[in-house]
Design a protein around this motif. Sequence first.
Motif, PDB file in Angstrom:
ATOM      1  N   LYS A 187      40.965  52.680  11.927  1.00  0.00           N
ATOM      2  CA  LYS A 187      40.421  51.426  12.111  1.00  0.00           C
ATOM      3  C   LYS A 187      39.936  52.338  13.059  1.00  0.00           C
ATOM      4  CE  LYS A 187      42.557  47.722  14.752  1.00  0.00           C
ATOM      5  NZ  LYS A 187      43.551  47.049  15.295  1.00  0.00           N
ATOM      6  N   TRP A 234      23.869  60.858   9.782  1.00  0.00           N
ATOM      7  CA  TRP A 234      23.183  59.741   8.720  1.00  0.00           C
ATOM      8  C   TRP A 234      24.332  58.911   8.021  1.00  0.00           C
ATOM      9  CZ3 TRP A 234      23.910  60.853   3.582  1.00  0.00           C
ATOM     10  CH2 TRP A 234      24.507  61.365   3.082  1.00  0.00           C
ATOM     11  N   HIS A 235      25.421  60.145   8.226  1.00  0.00           N
ATOM     12  CA  HIS A 235      26.824  58.991   7.474  1.00  0.00           C
ATOM     13  C   HIS A 235      27.616  57.235   8.315  1.00  0.00           C
ATOM     14  CE1 HIS A 235      27.709  63.541   6.028  1.00  0.00           C
ATOM     15  NE2 HIS A 235      27.129  62.350   5.336  1.00  0.00           N
ATOM     16  N   MET A 236      26.616  57.501   9.069  1.00  0.00           N
ATOM     17  CA  MET A 236      26.922  55.828  10.183  1.00  0.00           C
ATOM     18  C   MET A 236      25.734  54.950  10.217  1.00  0.00           C
ATOM     19  SD  MET A 236      28.186  56.901  13.954  1.00  0.00           S
ATOM     20  CE  MET A 236      28.316  55.185  14.180  1.00  0.00           C
ATOM     21  N   SER A 278      35.534  47.170  12.107  1.00  0.00           N
ATOM     22  CA  SER A 278      36.709  47.674  12.404  1.00  0.00           C
ATOM     23  C   SER A 278      36.691  48.503  13.544  1.00  0.00           C
ATOM     24  CB  SER A 278      37.694  47.995  11.337  1.00  0.00           C
ATOM     25  OG  SER A 278      38.593  49.120  11.733  1.00  0.00           O
ATOM     26  N   SER A 279      36.047  48.880  13.505  1.00  0.00           N
ATOM     27  CA  SER A 279      35.693  50.636  14.444  1.00  0.00           C
ATOM     28  C   SER A 279      34.689  50.162  15.960  1.00  0.00           C
ATOM     29  CB  SER A 279      35.320  51.548  14.009  1.00  0.00           C
ATOM     30  OG  SER A 279      35.040  52.043  14.625  1.00  0.00           O
ATOM     31  N   ILE A 280      35.143  50.494  16.579  1.00  0.00           N
ATOM     32  CA  ILE A 280      34.521  49.252  17.796  1.00  0.00           C
ATOM     33  C   ILE A 280      33.417  50.304  18.284  1.00  0.00           C
ATOM     34  CG2 ILE A 280      35.019  48.510  20.758  1.00  0.00           C
ATOM     35  CD1 ILE A 280      35.861  47.633  18.922  1.00  0.00           C
ATOM     36  N   LEU A 281      33.716  51.255  17.969  1.00  0.00           N
ATOM     37  CA  LEU A 281      32.455  52.499  17.980  1.00  0.00           C
ATOM     38  C   LEU A 281      31.406  52.059  17.329  1.00  0.00           C
ATOM     39  CD1 LEU A 281      32.201  55.193  19.166  1.00  0.00           C
ATOM     40  CD2 LEU A 281      32.687  56.263  17.384  1.00  0.00           C
ATOM     41  N   THR A 282      31.411  51.227  16.090  1.00  0.00           N
ATOM     42  CA  THR A 282      30.815  50.915  14.945  1.00  0.00           C
ATOM     43  C   THR A 282      30.196  49.776  16.265  1.00  0.00           C
ATOM     44  OG1 THR A 282      31.294  49.484  13.479  1.00  0.00           O
ATOM     45  CG2 THR A 282      31.031  51.637  13.005  1.00  0.00           C
ATOM     46  N   PRO A 314      33.912  55.585  12.678  1.00  0.00           N
ATOM     47  CA  PRO A 314      33.165  54.867  12.887  1.00  0.00           C
ATOM     48  C   PRO A 314      32.739  54.557  11.433  1.00  0.00           C
ATOM     49  CG  PRO A 314      32.413  56.313  13.481  1.00  0.00           C
ATOM     50  CD  PRO A 314      34.437  56.317  13.762  1.00  0.00           C
ATOM     51  N   LYS A 318      25.192  65.086  11.092  1.00  0.00           N
ATOM     52  CA  LYS A 318      25.835  64.535   9.728  1.00  0.00           C
ATOM     53  C   LYS A 318      25.931  62.621  10.405  1.00  0.00           C
ATOM     54  CE  LYS A 318      29.885  67.144   8.413  1.00  0.00           C
ATOM     55  NZ  LYS A 318      31.447  67.146   8.409  1.00  0.00           N
ATOM     56  N   TRP A 336      32.544  64.126   4.800  1.00  0.00           N
ATOM     57  CA  TRP A 336      32.380  62.640   5.694  1.00  0.00           C
ATOM     58  C   TRP A 336      32.540  62.950   7.501  1.00  0.00           C
ATOM     59  CZ3 TRP A 336      28.114  59.936   2.655  1.00  0.00           C
ATOM     60  CH2 TRP A 336      27.791  58.885   3.723  1.00  0.00           C
ATOM     61  N   TYR A 361      37.398  59.826  17.725  1.00  0.00           N
ATOM     62  CA  TYR A 361      37.848  59.038  17.800  1.00  0.00           C
ATOM     63  C   TYR A 361      38.736  58.753  17.829  1.00  0.00           C
ATOM     64  CZ  TYR A 361      37.477  53.441  19.445  1.00  0.00           C
ATOM     65  OH  TYR A 361      37.783  52.312  20.145  1.00  0.00           O
ATOM     66  N   LYS A 369      34.345  55.323   8.529  1.00  0.00           N
ATOM     67  CA  LYS A 369      35.622  55.228   7.164  1.00  0.00           C
ATOM     68  C   LYS A 369      35.855  56.862   6.895  1.00  0.00           C
ATOM     69  CE  LYS A 369      33.813  50.600   5.683  1.00  0.00           C
ATOM     70  NZ  LYS A 369      34.136  49.646   4.528  1.00  0.00           N
ATOM     71  N   ILE A 428      22.745  53.613   4.239  1.00  0.00           N
ATOM     72  CA  ILE A 428      23.091  55.482   3.368  1.00  0.00           C
ATOM     73  C   ILE A 428      23.953  55.725   3.410  1.00  0.00           C
ATOM     74  CG2 ILE A 428      20.733  55.756   3.792  1.00  0.00           C
ATOM     75  CD1 ILE A 428      20.537  57.760   5.725  1.00  0.00           C
ATOM     76  N   GLY A 429      24.555  55.511   4.964  1.00  0.00           N
ATOM     77  CA  GLY A 429      25.692  55.727   5.021  1.00  0.00           C
ATOM     78  C   GLY A 429      26.550  54.653   4.866  1.00  0.00           C
ATOM     79  N   LEU A 430      27.998  55.059   5.550  1.00  0.00           N
ATOM     80  CA  LEU A 430      29.151  53.984   5.263  1.00  0.00           C
ATOM     81  C   LEU A 430      29.663  53.233   7.095  1.00  0.00           C
ATOM     82  CD1 LEU A 430      32.114  54.832   3.484  1.00  0.00           C
ATOM     83  CD2 LEU A 430      30.991  52.482   3.186  1.00  0.00           C
ATOM     84  N   PHE A 431      29.365  52.006   7.268  1.00  0.00           N
ATOM     85  CA  PHE A 431      29.299  51.737   8.640  1.00  0.00           C
ATOM     86  C   PHE A 431      31.102  50.844   9.143  1.00  0.00           C
ATOM     87  CE2 PHE A 431      27.621  49.242  12.022  1.00  0.00           C
ATOM     88  CZ  PHE A 431      27.488  50.068  12.938  1.00  0.00           C
ATOM     89  N   ASN A 432      32.001  51.554   9.727  1.00  0.00           N
ATOM     90  CA  ASN A 432      32.682  50.971   9.334  1.00  0.00           C
ATOM     91  C   ASN A 432      33.379  49.209  10.336  1.00  0.00           C
ATOM     92  OD1 ASN A 432      35.349  50.169   8.536  1.00  0.00           O
ATOM     93  ND2 ASN A 432      35.887  51.849  10.001  1.00  0.00           N
ATOM     94  N   LEU A 480      35.717  49.983  23.509  1.00  0.00           N
ATOM     95  CA  LEU A 480      36.498  51.297  22.909  1.00  0.00           C
ATOM     96  C   LEU A 480      37.798  52.222  23.365  1.00  0.00           C
ATOM     97  CD1 LEU A 480      33.106  53.941  23.543  1.00  0.00           C
ATOM     98  CD2 LEU A 480      33.999  52.790  20.804  1.00  0.00           C
TER      99      LEU A 480
END
Lengths: 320, 410
Positions: free
Chosen positions: A186, B129-131, B142-146, A189, B127, A207, A213, A191, B135-139, B202
């Motif tokens: 969860k 840009w993964h966020m 679900s994730s409070i960090l996002t 950030p 890395k 990745w 976190y 996945k 282009i990346g994956l933004f969780n 967080l």
Amino acid sequence: MTVREKKEGPMKTEDILDTKSTRRDFMKSLSITAAAGSAGLVTGGCVGKGSTEEMGLKWEEYFKKNYRLMTQQEKDDTVTRLERLAKIQHDLDIQVSDQEPREQVLFGYAFNISRCKGYMDCVEACVQENNLDRNSKTQYIRIFELNPGQLDPTSGDGKYHHEVPVEDKFYMGVQCFHCENAPCIKACPTKATWREPDGIVVVDYDWCIGCRYCMAACPYWGRRFNWGQPEVPKEEINLKQHYLGNRLRMKGVMEKCTFCIQRTRQGKLPACADACPTGSRVFGNLLDPNSEIRFVLKNKKVFRFKEELGTDPKFWYFMD
Amino acid sequence: MTTNPHTGFIAFVSDCARWALSGGTGFKIYLAALFSLMGAGAFAYSQQFQTGLIATGMSNIVSWGLYISNFTFFVGVAAAAVMLILPAYILKDKDLHKVVIIGEGVAVGALIMCLMFITADMGGPLKVWHMIPGIGLFNWPSSILTWDMIVLNGYLALNAIVPLYILYCNYHNRPPVDWKYRPFVFLSIFWAVSIHMVTAFLYEGLPARPFWNNPLLGPRFLASAFAAGPAVIMLVLIAIKQNTDHVVDTKIFSKLQRIIVVSAVINLVMLFSEVFKEFYAFTHHSLSAQYLFFGLDGHSSLVPWIWTAISLNILGTLLFAFAPSKWSPRYLMVAAISLFSGIWIEKGFGLIIPGFVPSPMGEVVDYVPSSVEILITLGVLATGAFVVTMLIRPALAIDKQYKKYQETVG
């Protein structure tokens, strides 16, 4: 062309500042700061002949997708690249698998606290099998020595260093519990960590951005971070690897127990269960009614660690 | 500078740069000091970049340290701009309206520091840009960090674009058009609260860490931020008052002082409530608090810090609450610095480190930041001060010029 030499313990930061103060190193550091993000840095710079291929491979590796979004072709391609890179960089003939989970399999684990004598053969087997960093002495498994009257590893001694078994003590092993409702998944950030259909919680090392976190979110201390460049002596490297398992990690990424995905997806036991001399470790398919793990769950009194947190671990403790 | 022959964006930028960088010897020394700190920080970062985060004092047990502590604190400083925006725009307070721009400048500087601290803390900064969604994956969600990434970047945009628009209009000797920027001002009020609540979430959202898993954390973040943030803004205003010919009305200081006192008292009440809960009925979950306040298993590296923090906190609150009616700037400075540093320690590493100690497996270790970590932190702080300076100086110059223009016109 060998795996990095073993350092004498982790370097102190003062040392880093003092010992690298020659002008050349200073300039190198400056240029690295300046070039951060540039292609040259991404691909690790150009060093002599024969590196064009290496640079090309690293470049493609940098821009690859999250493992779960890859097509089978892309998975096979990255596996080929990783094998080739290991050959070029370290002269290693590794085999990286991208084997998928098998149908009708959900892995579970049970730990017999009345049998375990604390020999820690499991720990050693795990370190060897999973190419764990020898520099930081990373272990996925911890064994806690407890006094009677306790049933909570947090009150035990996780650093005992003496002959076992000890009269009037008992032992509890902990590792990643592969929770059904995993707080780490969860939290991530990007996945970069997820639960596979066979229940294994994995990390896509390429990745992971290293924010840690997930580590803060895990109530079982099940995750390990690569603070520095992990090192394994070349002759000890396990060449049979899995993309989501024991392939060699890099600095700045998270890792954890994968129930030895490279073994268990081929129908073998995890290295820890295989190595255990007392038969305390029971591993198997929870969906198979005839499996040993199902027998334990049905016939023994089992409990789980920190059950009140609702994480639903797939790791049970039981007594004879 | 009474008349301004230049128009257009290029003239605006070049004039701003000129106003930002020109100054006397004192200012040059100040800039040189900032640059050397920034350079030292960059050099230390290059070391950390090469060796990895092993160059820091963090470990698998205390896995966040000085960077995340400072990040948490400065999110609060950024959010505190709302304590000027809210009275200025909703309660139509004319005095505070004059210094809103200072608050926004401080917010931008604080946010840039936050983003730098996050980047410094990352294991794989290349890395990032993964966020990035797309282009990346933004969780998300679900994730409070996002969530935190969204609110921090959004707030940075709001606090940069609104003042930029107003200053750009004033530079061209015209008032800003209300409907073009007011909606964003009101949005930024809600946004300010959200950045600090989300940052609290967080930590608050982690049952693995009983020390953080506490519903009071969010509200307490706000209260401490609304005390420490205006204290920072007050320090900046004192610096402006002492070092420039810009007039800062004493009424502004009194109003800021009132805001600070109310927030600081609420913060102390909540602190007391937390301490009561932890120690009246001591449970297994109170071990982190014991580690923080009294030490645990022979480890007590935070004990002197937290008591210093609490003393400074109380001292600052009392100094503000019982300020004589005729205070000197020096008096306010002492009060602001003690409150600010008290909250900095308490909400920075006084909050982050004990969350990790004892570990979920009951282990106790001390965390000591490495010299690399300290240098990087100082570098980031210097960058923040630099950004604030570079934003506020042109803002003041434009403000002054626009006022003169208004006087001549009538």
